[in-house]
Motif scaffolding. Structure first.
Motif, PDB file in Angstrom:
ATOM      1  N   GLY A  43     -19.167  39.510   1.961  1.00  9.05           N
ATOM      2  CA  GLY A  43     -18.968  39.461   0.891  1.00  9.05           C
ATOM      3  C   GLY A  43     -19.845  40.141  -0.108  1.00  9.05           C
ATOM      4  O   GLY A  43     -19.391  40.535  -1.029  1.00  9.05           O
ATOM      5  N   LEU A  44     -20.435  41.004   0.155  1.00  5.91           N
ATOM      6  CA  LEU A  44     -21.908  41.406  -1.016  1.00  5.91           C
ATOM      7  C   LEU A  44     -20.961  42.767  -0.799  1.00  5.91           C
ATOM      8  O   LEU A  44     -19.794  43.739  -0.430  1.00  5.91           O
ATOM      9  N   GLN A  45     -21.380  43.457  -2.455  1.00  4.95           N
ATOM     10  CA  GLN A  45     -20.730  44.873  -2.622  1.00  4.95           C
ATOM     11  C   GLN A  45     -21.572  46.226  -2.158  1.00  4.95           C
ATOM     12  O   GLN A  45     -21.319  47.156  -2.730  1.00  4.95           O
ATOM     13  N   GLU A  46     -23.221  45.687  -2.253  1.00  5.33           N
ATOM     14  CA  GLU A  46     -23.863  47.028  -2.341  1.00  5.33           C
ATOM     15  C   GLU A  46     -23.651  47.958  -0.558  1.00  5.33           C
ATOM     16  O   GLU A  46     -22.433  47.428  -0.321  1.00  5.33           O
ATOM     17  N   GLU A  47     -23.753  49.368  -1.194  1.00  6.13           N
ATOM     18  CA  GLU A  47     -23.945  50.235  -0.461  1.00  6.13           C
ATOM     19  C   GLU A  47     -24.889  51.100   0.163  1.00  6.13           C
ATOM     20  O   GLU A  47     -25.281  51.344  -0.569  1.00  6.13           O
ATOM     21  N   PHE A  48     -24.701  51.167   1.492  1.00  5.83           N
ATOM     22  CA  PHE A  48     -25.965  52.314   2.072  1.00  5.83           C
ATOM     23  C   PHE A  48     -25.486  53.701   1.748  1.00  5.83           C
ATOM     24  O   PHE A  48     -25.483  54.312   1.902  1.00  5.83           O
ATOM     25  N   GLU A  49     -27.397  53.335   0.614  1.00  6.71           N
ATOM     26  CA  GLU A  49     -27.140  54.685   0.555  1.00  6.71           C
ATOM     27  C   GLU A  49     -27.011  56.357   0.962  1.00  6.71           C
ATOM     28  O   GLU A  49     -26.789  57.126   0.951  1.00  6.71           O
ATOM     29  N   PHE A  50     -27.414  55.416   2.434  1.00  7.24           N
ATOM     30  CA  PHE A  50     -27.204  56.565   3.311  1.00  7.24           C
ATOM     31  C   PHE A  50     -26.025  56.425   4.614  1.00  7.24           C
ATOM     32  O   PHE A  50     -26.662  57.189   5.319  1.00  7.24           O
ATOM     33  N   LYS A  51     -25.273  55.641   3.783  1.00 10.26           N
ATOM     34  CA  LYS A  51     -24.034  55.655   4.959  1.00 10.26           C
ATOM     35  C   LYS A  51     -23.448  57.083   5.438  1.00 10.26           C
ATOM     36  O   LYS A  51     -22.868  56.826   6.997  1.00 10.26           O
ATOM     37  N   ASP A  52     -23.542  58.245   5.010  1.00 12.67           N
ATOM     38  CA  ASP A  52     -22.484  58.987   5.148  1.00 12.67           C
ATOM     39  C   ASP A  52     -23.029  59.961   6.528  1.00 12.67           C
ATOM     40  O   ASP A  52     -22.555  60.571   7.632  1.00 12.67           O
ATOM     41  N   PHE A  53     -24.430  59.740   6.979  1.00 14.42           N
ATOM     42  CA  PHE A  53     -24.691  59.743   7.785  1.00 14.42           C
ATOM     43  C   PHE A  53     -24.900  59.022   9.282  1.00 14.42           C
ATOM     44  O   PHE A  53     -25.285  59.307   9.901  1.00 14.42           O
ATOM     45  N   PHE A  54     -24.783  57.297   9.152  1.00 20.84           N
ATOM     46  CA  PHE A  54     -25.039  56.329   9.918  1.00 20.84           C
ATOM     47  C   PHE A  54     -23.391  55.248   9.994  1.00 20.84           C
ATOM     48  O   PHE A  54     -23.741  54.438  11.288  1.00 20.84           O
ATOM     49  N   PHE A  55     -22.784  55.927   9.082  1.00 20.24           N
ATOM     50  CA  PHE A  55     -21.488  54.787   9.043  1.00 20.24           C
ATOM     51  C   PHE A  55     -20.715  54.757  10.407  1.00 20.24           C
ATOM     52  O   PHE A  55     -20.486  55.718  11.228  1.00 20.24           O
ATOM     53  N   GLN A  56     -20.796  53.315  11.163  1.00 21.15           N
ATOM     54  CA  GLN A  56     -20.275  52.997  12.441  1.00 21.15           C
ATOM     55  C   GLN A  56     -20.675  53.678  13.369  1.00 21.15           C
ATOM     56  O   GLN A  56     -19.900  54.399  14.337  1.00 21.15           O
ATOM     57  N   GLY A  57     -21.599  54.272  13.896  1.00 25.04           N
ATOM     58  CA  GLY A  57     -22.454  55.309  14.690  1.00 25.04           C
ATOM     59  C   GLY A  57     -22.480  56.301  14.507  1.00 25.04           C
ATOM     60  O   GLY A  57     -22.139  56.824  15.593  1.00 25.04           O
ATOM     61  N   LYS A  58     -21.466  57.045  13.634  1.00 26.22           N
ATOM     62  CA  LYS A  58     -21.892  58.434  13.160  1.00 26.22           C
ATOM     63  C   LYS A  58     -22.869  59.086  13.972  1.00 26.22           C
ATOM     64  O   LYS A  58     -23.781  58.374  14.346  1.00 26.22           O
ATOM     65  N   ALA A  59     -22.236  59.769  15.469  1.00 28.39           N
ATOM     66  CA  ALA A  59     -23.178  60.715  15.993  1.00 28.39           C
ATOM     67  C   ALA A  59     -24.626  61.452  15.576  1.00 28.39           C
ATOM     68  O   ALA A  59     -24.177  61.874  13.985  1.00 28.39           O
ATOM     69  N   LEU A  60     -25.729  61.783  15.787  1.00 27.81           N
ATOM     70  CA  LEU A  60     -26.403  62.670  15.887  1.00 27.81           C
ATOM     71  C   LEU A  60     -26.103  63.636  15.329  1.00 27.81           C
ATOM     72  O   LEU A  60     -25.212  64.169  16.533  1.00 27.81           O
ATOM     73  N   ASP A  61     -25.957  64.475  14.198  1.00 31.41           N
ATOM     74  CA  ASP A  61     -26.073  65.694  14.166  1.00 31.41           C
ATOM     75  C   ASP A  61     -27.352  66.064  13.326  1.00 31.41           C
ATOM     76  O   ASP A  61     -28.058  66.471  12.663  1.00 31.41           O
ATOM     77  N   GLU A  62     -28.121  67.054  14.454  1.00 30.27           N
ATOM     78  CA  GLU A  62     -29.270  67.756  14.508  1.00 30.27           C
ATOM     79  C   GLU A  62     -29.238  69.378  13.119  1.00 30.27           C
ATOM     80  O   GLU A  62     -30.449  69.317  12.800  1.00 30.27           O
ATOM     81  N   SER A  63     -27.406  68.929  12.194  1.00 27.11           N
ATOM     82  CA  SER A  63     -27.873  70.196  11.696  1.00 27.11           C
ATOM     83  C   SER A  63     -27.909  69.570   9.604  1.00 27.11           C
ATOM     84  O   SER A  63     -28.242  70.002   8.676  1.00 27.11           O
ATOM     85  N   LEU A  64     -27.950  68.238   9.920  1.00 26.15           N
ATOM     86  CA  LEU A  64     -28.022  67.415   8.996  1.00 26.15           C
ATOM     87  C   LEU A  64     -29.744  67.260   8.519  1.00 26.15           C
ATOM     88  O   LEU A  64     -30.631  66.676   9.332  1.00 26.15           O
ATOM     89  N   THR A  65     -30.795  66.748   7.383  1.00 26.34           N
ATOM     90  CA  THR A  65     -31.684  66.457   7.057  1.00 26.34           C
ATOM     91  C   THR A  65     -31.496  64.974   6.544  1.00 26.34           C
ATOM     92  O   THR A  65     -31.143  64.407   5.120  1.00 26.34           O
TER      93      THR A  65
END
Length: 174
Positions: free
Chosen positions: A65-87
């Motif tokens: 029930g927490l509403q906090e959102e992970f600041e870096f979600k776009d990098f990691f959400f649901q085990g998102k694959a590593l993308d070497e083009s990202l910083t």
């Protein structure tokens, strides 16, 4: 030890606190540069593993029930694959996120009722022996944290660091 409202979390609470300790100890001394190294371009780097660990913490918070959102979600959400083009964010930034979310999730784990834990939480797994409930989702997150801590521990050794020291901080209450 704090006593959870739900007896179903008697195992989860110490595991959560232990994982918090392991997280900090396994990262102790890792440099920012080493945290971005991959082995033969075949492994995830430590930053990705740390971010995925945090994604689990935020996911647990969400199901509780927490509403906090992970600041870096776009990098990691649901085990998102590593993308070497990202910083990727720094280890320091990720540790700061860890210290923000972990006490909030811990307190929610202490407060959650059996009724809330038993609520359906669809994950799309469709496995007959695995009821898709909030409790089972939390259990999956705890298991993932274990896995990631082990992976980071292995990376420590491969990168030439000493093995993790078990110097628990008795004052860390999450």
């Amino acid at each position: 030890m704090d006593t959870p409202k739900s007896k179903k979390l008697d195992i989860i609470i110490p595991a959560f606190r232990g994982h918090s300790q392991n997280f900090l100890m396994v990262l102790d001394g890792i440099s920012e540069d080493d945290a971005l190294k991959r082995i033969e371009e075949r492994t995830n780097h430590i930053i990705w593993m740390v971010g995925n660990f945090l994604d689990m913490r935020y996911a647990m918070g969400s199901v509780l029930g927490l509403q906090e959102e992970f600041e870096f979600k776009d990098f990691f959400f649901q085990g998102k694959a590593l993308d070497e083009s990202l910083t990727y964010p720094s280890l320091k930034e990720l540790k700061n996120s860890f210290h923000q979310i972990s006490p909030l999730v811990y307190n929610k784990l202490l407060e959650v009722s059996d009724e809330e834990l038993n609520k359906a939480f669809p994950m799309g797994m469709n496995i007959d022996f695995f009821p898709e409930t909030g409790l089972n989702f939390i259990g999956m997150c705890i298991g993932r944290e274990d896995y990631l801590s082990g992976q980071i521990g292995l990376m420590r050794k491969i990168l030439g660091y000493e093995g993790m020291k078990y110097d628990f901080d008795k004052d860390l209450k999450y």
